[in-house]
Scaffold this motif. Structure first.
Motif: not given
Lengths: 259, 272, 271
Positions: C230-244
């Protein structure tokens, strides 16, 4: 597993157990309402939920929302089915190709795809396309995986019959490979249907501006509790009907014999 | 009993077909020390019922597959009326497999029509012929069932009908009753061989049962293992139709004793 | 004249060589995917702001694990919730599955309800879970446990069903009591399927936890992914997605290896 008691008394016991279940669920509900042991903000009156449901069904708003939800489910599944069958077919043509992609498709299936839905909202907006694409993405993997596995694991003895009876390459594909893999492909499609419904409901609740999932989420966050329950009830009925319909359409004609 | 049937066209045709195996050798692996079969010479005339018997690993199945064009010879060849059988042609030689291998996803009648449709026959015509053929093996009423709904014996009848639907000159049967229980095996075997014989159908049948090999045969081909070769051909001149009494005759006993000794594994390597 | 025999339509490829070759190409394909992603983002063919790119994700990965305790907090919260949910799922799913599998009357009465519940999208009930279990971990635990236990129940039933009746007959012919046949026939016979069922249980509990965290919670991976996106911090979202994703895939692979060990005896029985 083992027939223990004779059929007559057993049927009675089975039915009593079923009735007991219903009595416990609804009796517990009514009892909780009556004694006030569960707050009506959590569990509204059973009667209120039912009358709210009937009320809602009279309004066109609910039918429009239901139409949107069902449309998203079917559209998502449709895209996934076409893409999954096509990709599965192409990948099954060479043993190396299917060996490469077997794991990748399986990983795509076990990946908790719901985590990615917020990205779909950014990519495709809050309207219908994000729901449809998300549902399609979730349903794609089981369909493609099962199609590929089914087509590349046709038992040799069937292919041998085809060879002995002079089947051309096309006839082998159409009469033998398609038939032998049909149970597996159909089960992939059924998994796809269930993935598509789960994903659409989730997507509507996480970020949407229309649909039954959106309505349920709105009602509960605005503390219109009987309405939230009523919408959930309607959603259960509609998705159950849709699942039943798709299951019937996607059942293998000779599957019942396998049991 | 089974409905009567006009004598198959093959018998009326003037020229009698011959299936010739000439000096056949087959190696599955070019580097293998020993070929699967070697030096096989065999002639089968149209209308003959030939049984092939031999110890395990003698290459009977290999021979049958080669005769149907399913395997290409390492040397020598298979000729049908002088023309090499380069690939399977079910109108010349059609197979009945031991495990039936019916397609469980197709109805019985569609299974029987399958070969005709592969050969480019119109669907309607193919289905009509298939129903007629099912009548011939006594399964007219099972046409619209799925194979899974039929007993093993019935499934094998369907497999026979599937092969016969193509009006093959030769019917190649690979231990067709091997998967059935003793009772069914005997009754179905006797019934089917009798009607095949009555119809003048040429048959090459592989079996590991001494009784079957003798009782049904116009001629028995005995094979030996290591490498697979024909060790003897025996003509059985008992007239048709044969009654079960034939099994109690001294002639039958002699034949059985001879076969018994011929197919006993003689060395340890053959025994496996 | 020596000709190679015509091939029967059997696959004549050496399976282990094929698997090795496939693994190599698969690795190349995955690497190629990330390289292509990077290149497309760099030339502007895809919008870096909404789709991120591998080097940015790597940078975010470093940052998130260096300074920021949110990440550790989210990961440990999620793991904690998942473990509790899974324990509850096993505690309900195993006995329920055994009861359904071993008692014909209970099965006839209730199996269809379990199958029905397994089939319908449980996400429908999310708003009700929130009402009952609140906005914190409670909803995530409950939702994860429900998704997990249904899977375990069905797999336990399938596992017991897969035991061939002849084994039961042997057990009773040799004078085994019900307890004996439970310990010596049912448990070992159903073990592989139950083991597989536990995997489906973990996986679905994890999915349930993540979904509930995204929907209501203010902690955990699901919540953080939503907030970052939601905050357009896609990089960090991607990190968590990839870890999962990596965690699930690794766990799944380990489970597969374990399952192969458990079912070893099956292949020797059959052949």
């Amino acid at each position: 597993m083992r027939p223990s008691t004779s059929a007559g008394p057993r049927r009675t016991i089975v039915w009593s157990l079923r009735i007991l279940f219903v009595v416990v669920v609804f009796g517990g509900w009514i009892l909780a309402n009556a004694t006030g042991s569960i707050s009506p903000i959590i569990l509204p009156q059973l009667g209120a939920v039912l009358s709210e449901s009937i009320e809602l069904l009279r309004e066109s708003e609910v039918w429009a929302a239901a139409g949107i939800t069902v449309f998203e489910m079917i559209a998502g599944f449709g895209i996934a089915a076409v893409a999954g069958l096509l990709v599965g077919f192409v990948l099954s043509r060479k043993p190396l190709r299917s060996a490469i992609f077997e794991k990748l498709l399986a990983w795509g299936y076990i990946f908790p795809i719901s985590l990615v839905y917020p990205l779909f909202l950014i990519w495709a907006g809050v309207g219908l396309p994000s729901k449809i694409l998300f549902a399609a993405a979730s349903a794609f993997f089981p369909i493609a995986y099962n199609t590929m596995k089914g087509l590349s694991a046709v038992p040799v003895r069937y292919l041998k019959v085809g060879q002995a009876f002079g089947a051309s390459a096309q006839a082998t594909d159409w009469h033998i490979r398609a038939g032998a893999s049909r149970p597996m492909i159909l089960s992939g499609l059924r998994l796809g249907v269930s993935m598509a419904t789960v994903s659409v409901v989730l997507a509507e609740m996480l970020g949407a501006n229309a649909g039954l999932g959106f309505m349920a989420q709105q009602a509960s966050s605005q503390f219109q509790i009987p309405k939230a329950y009523a919408v959930v009830l309607i959603l259960v009925v509609i998705t159950s009907l849709l699942l039943w319909l798709m299951e019937t359409l996607l059942r293998d004609p000779n599957e019942k014999l396998k049991k | 009993m089974l409905p009567n049937r006009t004598v198959r066209e093959t018998k009326e045709t003037k020229m009698i077909s011959h299936l010739n195996v000439e000096n056949l050798e087959i190696r599955y692996n070019v580097n293998a020390a020993e070929p699967a079969i070697t030096g096989v010479n065999l002639e089968i005339k149209q209308g003959e019922f030939v049984t092939v018997i031999g110890p395990s690993g003698c290459g009977k199945s290999t021979l049958l597959h080669a005769m149907g064009g399913m395997l290409s010879p390492s040397s020598g060849g298979i000729y049908l009326d002088g023309i090499e059988m380069a690939r399977p042609d079910p109108r010349q030689a059609a197979f009945v497999f031991q495990d039936y291998s019916l397609f469980p996803w197709k109805k019985v009648v569609d299974n029987v029509a399958m070969g005709l449709r592969f050969a480019g026959e119109d669907k309607k015509v193919a289905l009509e012929k298939a129903r007629a053929e099912l009548g011939f093996v006594g399964l007219a009423d099972k046409a619209d069932k799925y194979p899974g709904e039929l007993s093993g014996g019935m499934q094998q009848r369907v497999a026979v009908a599937r092969a016969l639907a193509l009006k093959p000159k030769f019917l190649l049967m690979d231990e067709p009753f091997g998967a059935l229980d003793e009772q069914t095996r005997r009754s179905l075997g006797q019934e089917l061989t009798q009607i095949l014989h009555d119809a003048g159908q040429s048959v090459v049948l592989i079996t590991h049962s001494l009784e079957e090999a003798i009782f049904w045969a116009d001629r028995i081909v005995v094979m030996k293992a290591g490498p697979g070769e024909i060790s003897k051909e025996i003509v059985v001149d008992e007239p048709w139709p044969r009654s079960l009494e034939f099994m109690t005759t001294a002639r039958f006993d002699d034949l059985r004793a001879e076969l018994f000794h011929r197919i006993q594994p003689t060395t340890a390597s053959e025994a496996k | 004249m020596v000709k190679a025999p015509r091939k029967l339509p059997a696959a004549r490829l050496d399976p282990s060589a094929l698997a090795r070759k496939a693994a190599l190409y698969r690795t190349l394909l995955v690497i190629g995917f990330f390289v292509l992603w990077e290149v497309l983002a760099n030339i502007g063919a895809i919008d870096e702001r909404s789709a991120s790119k591998p080097t940015a994700i790597l940078a975010a990965f470093g940052e998130m694990f260096a300074g920021n305790t949110d990440t550790y907090q989210a990961l440990s919260d999620t793991l904690y919730v998942l473990v509790i949910a899974f324990i509850i799922a096993v505690a309900i799913g195993m006995p329920l599955g055994l009861a359904l599998a071993l008692n014909a009357t209970i099965r006839e009465a209730y199996m269809s309800i379990v199958i029905y519940l397994l089939g319908i999208p449980k996400t429908i009930f999310l708003p009700l879970f929130v009402l009952f279990f609140g906005l914190g971990n409670g909803s995530a635990i409950a939702f994860g446990a429900v998704l997990g236990f249904l899977q375990i129940t069905v797999n336990v039933v399938a596992g017991v069903d897969s035991i061939e009746p002849r084994f039961f007959r042997v057990a009773s012919a040799f004078g085994g009591s019900k307890w004996h046949s439970f310990v010596h026939v049912i448990l070992p016979g159903a073990a592989p399927a139950i083991f597989a069922g536990l995997w489906h249980g973990v996986r679905n509990a994890f999915i349930g936890v993540l979904i509930a965290q995204m929907f209501v919670s203010n902690i955990g991976i699901g919540y953080l992914v939503k907030v970052y996106t939601n905050n357009f911090n896609i990089d960090s979202a991607m990190v968590l997605i990839i870890i999962s994703a990596v965690a699930v895939i690794l766990l799944g692979t380990l489970w597969e290896l374990g399952e192969a060990r458990l079912t070893k005896w099956k292949s020797t029985v059959r052949s």
